[in-house]
Design an enzyme around this catalytic site. Sequence first.
Site, PDB file in Angstrom:
ATOM      1  N   PHE A   1       0.836  -0.895  -0.617  1.00 32.50           N
ATOM      2  CA  PHE A   1       0.267  -0.137  -0.050  1.00 32.50           C
ATOM      3  C   PHE A   1       0.822   1.639   0.268  1.00 32.50           C
ATOM      4  O   PHE A   1       1.847   1.572   0.713  1.00 32.50           O
ATOM      5  CB  PHE A   1      -0.645  -0.022   1.523  1.00 32.50           C
ATOM      6  CG  PHE A   1      -2.155   1.392   1.226  1.00 32.50           C
ATOM      7  CD1 PHE A   1      -2.734   1.427   0.026  1.00 32.50           C
ATOM      8  CD2 PHE A   1      -1.330   2.732   2.039  1.00 32.50           C
ATOM      9  CE1 PHE A   1      -4.164   2.077   0.191  1.00 32.50           C
ATOM     10  CE2 PHE A   1      -2.085   3.728   1.660  1.00 32.50           C
ATOM     11  CZ  PHE A   1      -3.323   3.313   0.425  1.00 32.50           C
TER      12      PHE A   1
ATOM     13  N   ASP B   1       9.061   3.234   1.933  1.00 30.79           N
ATOM     14  CA  ASP B   1       7.804   3.937   2.395  1.00 30.79           C
ATOM     15  C   ASP B   1       7.685   3.588   3.313  1.00 30.79           C
ATOM     16  O   ASP B   1       7.492   2.568   4.527  1.00 30.79           O
ATOM     17  CB  ASP B   1       6.401   3.366   1.595  1.00 30.79           C
ATOM     18  CG  ASP B   1       5.661   3.865   1.982  1.00 30.79           C
ATOM     19  OD1 ASP B   1       5.422   4.817   2.864  1.00 30.79           O
ATOM     20  OD2 ASP B   1       4.749   3.885   1.249  1.00 30.79           O
TER      21      ASP B   1
ATOM     22  N   LYS C   1       1.882  10.388   7.284  1.00 34.88           N
ATOM     23  CA  LYS C   1       1.557  10.718   8.458  1.00 34.88           C
ATOM     24  C   LYS C   1       1.753  11.471   9.717  1.00 34.88           C
ATOM     25  O   LYS C   1       1.679  12.312  10.058  1.00 34.88           O
ATOM     26  CB  LYS C   1       1.505   9.336   8.571  1.00 34.88           C
ATOM     27  CG  LYS C   1       0.451   8.987   7.586  1.00 34.88           C
ATOM     28  CD  LYS C   1      -0.499   7.134   8.235  1.00 34.88           C
ATOM     29  CE  LYS C   1      -1.284   6.543   6.825  1.00 34.88           C
ATOM     30  NZ  LYS C   1      -0.509   5.755   5.729  1.00 34.88           N
TER      31      LYS C   1
HETATM   32  C1  LIG Z   1      -1.440   5.502   4.604  1.00 35.15           C
HETATM   33  C2  LIG Z   1       0.142   5.529   3.382  1.00 35.15           C
HETATM   34  C3  LIG Z   1       0.219   5.842   2.004  1.00 35.15           C
HETATM   35  C4  LIG Z   1      -0.615   7.514   1.447  1.00 35.15           C
HETATM   36  O1  LIG Z   1      -0.339   8.320   2.345  1.00 35.15           O
HETATM   37  P1  LIG Z   1      -1.743   9.225   2.035  1.00 35.15           P
HETATM   38  O2  LIG Z   1      -1.494  10.761   3.192  1.00 35.15           O
HETATM   39  O3  LIG Z   1      -3.056   8.981   2.602  1.00 35.15           O
HETATM   40  O4  LIG Z   1      -1.969   9.705   0.302  1.00 35.15           O
HETATM   41  C5  LIG Z   1       1.247   5.449   1.568  1.00 35.15           C
HETATM   42  N1  LIG Z   1       2.163   4.176   2.385  1.00 35.15           N
HETATM   43  C6  LIG Z   1       1.421   3.930   3.398  1.00 35.15           C
HETATM   44  C7  LIG Z   1       2.557   2.661   4.019  1.00 35.15           C
HETATM   45  C8  LIG Z   1       1.253   4.100   3.570  1.00 35.15           C
HETATM   46  O5  LIG Z   1       0.246   3.921   5.158  1.00 35.15           O
END
Ligand SMILES: *Cc1c(COP(=O)(O)O)cnc(C)c1O
Length: 410
Positions: free
Chosen positions: A141, A226, A255
């Site tokens: 994700f 990520d 985040k």
């Molecule tokens: C939440 C998340 C995203 C996307 O972030 P948004 O601010 O919702 O665009 C990307 N990678 C990971 C691992 C995430 O948990």
Amino acid sequence: MVSAKELISYEDRWGARNYKPLDVVLTRGEGVWVYDVDGEKYLDFLAAYSALNQGYCHPRLVAVMQKQAARLTLTSRAFRNDQLPLFEKELCELLGYEKVLPMNSGAEAVETAIKMTRKWGYKVKGVPDGEAEIVVCEGNFHGRTTTIVGFSSEPQYRDGFGPFAPGFKLIPYGDLGAFEAAITPNTVGLLVEPLQGEGGVVVPPEGYLAATREICAANGVLLVVDEIQSGLGRTGKMLCCEHEGVRPDVIVLGKALAGGMYPVSAALSDAAVMDVFEPGDHGSTFGGNPLGCAVAREALKVIVDEDLCGRVAELGGYLLDELRKIKSNYVDTVRGKGLWAGIVLKEEAGGARRFCEALLRLGLLVKETHDTVIRLAPPLVITKDEIDLGLERLAAVLGADVLEEVGAAK
Ligand SMILES: *Cc1c(COP(=O)(O)O)cnc(C)c1O
């Protein structure tokens, strides 16, 4: 006052149907606690998917936000501002990177990392134009843009949104052999989460990241990690990669970077990679704005000053151990790291949603991921007593013989 029922009906009537939230209408939050419009109090074990690691409305963040909002909020990058340089210096020094590029949402920072990695592939590695390949993992994700959902392995994230961008190769998560086999002379990067949050709190095999680090180095491939959900203390380290002593070439943050006060994200790397960007190559009107930067600077200081990593290292093991002790006919397994857990339910449990709804009635906020997993990620400022309270409520629901009784019990 507009009632909860009316508010829910307005949202359902006027809002797009792209979410299916639990029916609790929140109006105030403080630390690990939130309150609905009827004054009911809930213990939050989700922390907005780790955006609220510092807790709801942290007083230091509220103070900085108010002060900066009254001073200067946006300049665009047409001009300089007095917060961005300090944010850049402090973030790079904290994490040990030479350069940072600030954006807003997580998905934008992932897009930034993709552009950086591809351009490095063409300008530095010498990949023929248009041929760059990035390896990604099943269950990933990385956000919701069309490029990113194009390499998702989740059918619903893709259905109806093509055509998709080429240049991504999907391999099983945690499989080193598959990664080595996927590498070609045109491979420029591996984009990977150190622990898959949305994927169901999936922990890769021990040593996986360290091995990918070596494979990347041996093949001239960038390791792009990520850390949007896993970073900034969630697993007991500032970056989850540190558990295996790994230093990626590119990291992506979001985040909790601004403590849930404001959308701030970033991609970091050393100059040898970041310097492929030249003026005009990439940008964002709000990226690097002084309000976001001021809040993010303070949000990082809170993580350090309150030793949130140390707290997680201490409390995380306890949470996971106690979860595993809960006697339940519904639970298959509990997995996780730090203050981050996935309670995987058995097929016959009938899905995680009804457990989340039962927990809501008991005053504990959690959310299902992928139908069968209850994901826990409380704010990192949580105390042991508050963890115990959450565990009590989880045990009441997971240990119930008939789930309907849990709702009635309240
Ligand atoms: C939440 C998340 C995203 C996307 O972030 P948004 O601010 O919702 O665009 C990307 N990678 C990971 C691992 C995430 O948990």
